[in-house]
Design a protein around this motif. Structure first.
Motif, PDB file in Angstrom:
ATOM      1  N   ARG A 135       4.880 -21.054  -8.033  1.00  0.00           N
ATOM      2  CA  ARG A 135       4.756 -20.473  -9.214  1.00  0.00           C
ATOM      3  C   ARG A 135       5.131 -19.571  -9.063  1.00  0.00           C
ATOM      4  N   ARG A 136       4.981 -18.684  -8.989  1.00  0.00           N
ATOM      5  CA  ARG A 136       5.115 -16.994  -8.649  1.00  0.00           C
ATOM      6  C   ARG A 136       6.058 -16.688  -7.832  1.00  0.00           C
ATOM      7  N   PRO A 137       7.682 -16.923  -7.471  1.00  0.00           N
ATOM      8  CA  PRO A 137       8.560 -16.699  -6.436  1.00  0.00           C
ATOM      9  C   PRO A 137       8.961 -15.456  -5.923  1.00  0.00           C
ATOM     10  N   ALA A 138       8.771 -14.250  -7.335  1.00  0.00           N
ATOM     11  CA  ALA A 138       9.485 -12.859  -7.209  1.00  0.00           C
ATOM     12  C   ALA A 138       8.037 -12.105  -6.775  1.00  0.00           C
ATOM     13  N   LEU A 139       6.960 -13.110  -6.886  1.00  0.00           N
ATOM     14  CA  LEU A 139       5.829 -12.307  -6.580  1.00  0.00           C
ATOM     15  C   LEU A 139       5.551 -12.087  -5.291  1.00  0.00           C
ATOM     16  N   LEU A 140       6.046 -13.226  -4.995  1.00  0.00           N
ATOM     17  CA  LEU A 140       5.727 -13.704  -2.922  1.00  0.00           C
ATOM     18  C   LEU A 140       6.466 -12.224  -2.446  1.00  0.00           C
ATOM     19  N   GLY A 141       8.017 -12.830  -2.738  1.00  0.00           N
ATOM     20  CA  GLY A 141       9.401 -11.881  -1.977  1.00  0.00           C
ATOM     21  C   GLY A 141       8.641 -10.664  -2.502  1.00  0.00           C
ATOM     22  N   LEU A 142       8.562  -9.944  -3.344  1.00  0.00           N
ATOM     23  CA  LEU A 142       8.310  -8.770  -3.342  1.00  0.00           C
ATOM     24  C   LEU A 142       7.088  -8.102  -2.115  1.00  0.00           C
ATOM     25  N   ALA A 143       5.925  -8.962  -2.636  1.00  0.00           N
ATOM     26  CA  ALA A 143       5.066  -8.780  -1.354  1.00  0.00           C
ATOM     27  C   ALA A 143       5.566  -8.644  -0.006  1.00  0.00           C
ATOM     28  N   ALA A 144       6.344  -9.708   0.202  1.00  0.00           N
ATOM     29  CA  ALA A 144       7.014  -9.314   1.408  1.00  0.00           C
ATOM     30  C   ALA A 144       7.434  -8.701   1.594  1.00  0.00           C
ATOM     31  N   ALA A 145       8.607  -7.960   0.603  1.00  0.00           N
ATOM     32  CA  ALA A 145       9.831  -7.226   1.701  1.00  0.00           C
ATOM     33  C   ALA A 145       8.135  -6.439   0.613  1.00  0.00           C
ATOM     34  N   VAL A 146       7.450  -6.047   0.397  1.00  0.00           N
ATOM     35  CA  VAL A 146       6.503  -5.112   0.813  1.00  0.00           C
ATOM     36  C   VAL A 146       5.693  -4.882   2.251  1.00  0.00           C
ATOM     37  N   GLY A 147       5.641  -5.681   2.630  1.00  0.00           N
ATOM     38  CA  GLY A 147       5.358  -5.441   3.800  1.00  0.00           C
ATOM     39  C   GLY A 147       6.362  -5.313   4.731  1.00  0.00           C
ATOM     40  N   PHE A 148       7.723  -5.616   4.932  1.00  0.00           N
ATOM     41  CA  PHE A 148       8.320  -5.066   6.119  1.00  0.00           C
ATOM     42  C   PHE A 148       8.607  -4.274   5.627  1.00  0.00           C
ATOM     43  N   ILE A 149       8.680  -3.380   4.486  1.00  0.00           N
ATOM     44  CA  ILE A 149       8.575  -1.844   4.602  1.00  0.00           C
ATOM     45  C   ILE A 149       6.671  -1.128   4.628  1.00  0.00           C
ATOM     46  N   GLY A 150       6.406  -1.387   4.694  1.00  0.00           N
ATOM     47  CA  GLY A 150       5.158  -0.998   5.243  1.00  0.00           C
ATOM     48  C   GLY A 150       4.919  -1.174   6.848  1.00  0.00           C
ATOM     49  N   VAL A 151       5.287  -2.054   7.499  1.00  0.00           N
ATOM     50  CA  VAL A 151       5.960  -1.987   8.703  1.00  0.00           C
ATOM     51  C   VAL A 151       6.438  -0.957   9.369  1.00  0.00           C
ATOM     52  N   ALA A 152       7.542  -1.144   8.499  1.00  0.00           N
ATOM     53  CA  ALA A 152       8.865   0.511   9.231  1.00  0.00           C
ATOM     54  C   ALA A 152       8.112   1.284   9.312  1.00  0.00           C
ATOM     55  N   LEU A 153       7.501   1.434   8.142  1.00  0.00           N
ATOM     56  CA  LEU A 153       7.053   3.267   7.914  1.00  0.00           C
ATOM     57  C   LEU A 153       6.076   3.078   9.084  1.00  0.00           C
ATOM     58  N   VAL A 154       5.486   2.069   9.300  1.00  0.00           N
ATOM     59  CA  VAL A 154       4.111   2.353  10.550  1.00  0.00           C
ATOM     60  C   VAL A 154       5.049   2.802  11.701  1.00  0.00           C
ATOM     61  N   ILE A 155       6.088   2.215  11.712  1.00  0.00           N
ATOM     62  CA  ILE A 155       6.826   2.483  13.062  1.00  0.00           C
ATOM     63  C   ILE A 155       7.404   3.411  13.238  1.00  0.00           C
ATOM     64  N   SER A 156       8.239   4.003  11.747  1.00  0.00           N
ATOM     65  CA  SER A 156       8.358   5.101  12.247  1.00  0.00           C
ATOM     66  C   SER A 156       7.779   6.422  11.996  1.00  0.00           C
ATOM     67  N   GLY A 157       6.511   6.535  11.567  1.00  0.00           N
ATOM     68  CA  GLY A 157       5.303   7.029  11.305  1.00  0.00           C
ATOM     69  C   GLY A 157       4.585   6.846  12.715  1.00  0.00           C
ATOM     70  N   GLY A 158       4.687   6.442  13.719  1.00  0.00           N
ATOM     71  CA  GLY A 158       3.537   5.908  14.743  1.00  0.00           C
ATOM     72  C   GLY A 158       3.268   7.180  15.846  1.00  0.00           C
ATOM     73  N   ARG A 159       4.575   7.621  15.918  1.00  0.00           N
ATOM     74  CA  ARG A 159       4.889   8.710  17.083  1.00  0.00           C
ATOM     75  C   ARG A 159       5.716   9.703  16.815  1.00  0.00           C
ATOM     76  N   ASP A 160       5.052  11.066  17.002  1.00  0.00           N
ATOM     77  CA  ASP A 160       6.423  12.724  16.843  1.00  0.00           C
ATOM     78  C   ASP A 160       7.491  12.081  16.772  1.00  0.00           C
ATOM     79  N   GLN A 161       7.914  11.460  17.876  1.00  0.00           N
ATOM     80  CA  GLN A 161       9.440  11.929  18.639  1.00  0.00           C
ATOM     81  C   GLN A 161      10.257  10.318  17.025  1.00  0.00           C
TER      82      GLN A 161
END
Length: 308
Positions: A135-161
């Protein structure tokens, strides 16, 4: 009209019961999957990936065989052509996902490989947009995009290096693992084949392939606690984890239940942190984004089903 009203509560209770059962199976799968990276990390520190994989597929095959023996289902035999689709889905979903995931574990920091491999629920959300006309593909797409950004932040911030410390093969393998699991999660609920019949042949193929891999790689075989942990990876996260997840998807489909899988990278990352992996505030912020995307997808899917 009276008959329709009399049956409506029964259909509601039946649907509600199926939803609860699906969530219970999904939660069981997530609980087992959350231990996969931690146990795999400890074994890969002293054993080659080929041996760890062989023990995994052996443990999984034993579990699927036991489930098959206890099953009362007596399905009619399939023609060769009809059997190819379930075999392909099982092979891609089980063998493809796990082999690529462990190649990634052995090629890059496990905490990064784990999070990249567990972007597959976001890929499922993208598949829902493409295949199910939400019904709301824009919301679902935005949620997926936010999730990918979140995973990227976890990876990039997971270690000091700086991140991306592994080789390119590791990152490609982790992403390929996510694609395989997303494909399996979308397809398994669409197949009439039972979960045990779907997964047992694939696990046996995995046993044969990884045994040949072990023979080629050589090395001393695990014994004692390491042997038990390797078999646990097969019987637990791979065997029962896949079986529970397949049952959940067959009961509820790849929409609302798939949301539960978003909890896996969070729980497994916490376990890795307890084992010595370090997380920064950036990584914690990324985890919050992943959880937020999970909630958004869950709300959209629930409202879509209630609308129907």
């Amino acid at each position: 009209m009276v008959e329709h009203r009399d049956r409506a509560p029964y259909r509601f209770l039946r649907h509600g019961s199926g939803s609860v059962s699906a969530l219970v199976f999904a939660a069981g799968a997530v609980a087992l999957w959350s231990t996969n990276a931690l146990v795999g990390k400890s074994l890969l520190a002293s054993h080659p990936v080929s041996q760890v994989q062989f023990l995994q597929f052996t443990g999984a095959a034993l579990v699927f065989a036991a489930i098959r023996l206890m099953s009362r289902e007596r399905a009619a035999p399939l023609t060769a052509t009809a059997a190819l689709v379930p075999l392909a889905v099982g092979f891609i979903g089980l063998v493809g996902t796990m082999v690529l995931q462990y190649i990634a574990f052995a090629s890059m920091p496990v905490i990064e490989a784990n999070l990249v491999a567990y972007t597959w629920p976001l890929m499922v959300a993208a598949a829902v947009i493409a295949l199910e006309n939400p019904r709301r593909p824009a919301l679902l797409g935005l949620a997926a995009a936010v999730g990918f950004i979140g995973v990227a932040l976890v990876i990039s911030g997971g270690r000091d290096q700086s991140w991306l410390q592994g080789d390119l093969v590791g990152y490609l393998a982790a992403f390929g693992s996510a694609l395989c699991m997303a494909f399996y999660s979308v397809m398994v609920g669409r197949l009439a084949t039972s979960s045990d019949r779907l997964l047992l042949p694939s696990s046996l193929i995995g046993v044969a392939l990884t045994f040949l891999w072990c023979v080629r790689a050589g090395g001393a075989w695990p014994t004692g606690a390491d042997l038990a942990l390797g078999l646990y990876l097969g019987a637990g996260p791979m065997g029962l984890g896949y079986y529970f997840w397949s049952r959940a998807l067959k009961l509820e489909g790849s929409g609302r239940v798939a949301v539960v899988a978003y909890l896996t990278p969070i729980a497994s990352t916490l376990l890795l942190t307890l084992s010595g992996e370090r997380l920064t505030m950036t990584a914690i912020a990324g985890a919050v984004l992943v959880i937020g995307s999970c909630v958004a997808v869950g709300v959209e899917r629930s409202e879509a089903e209630n609308h129907v």
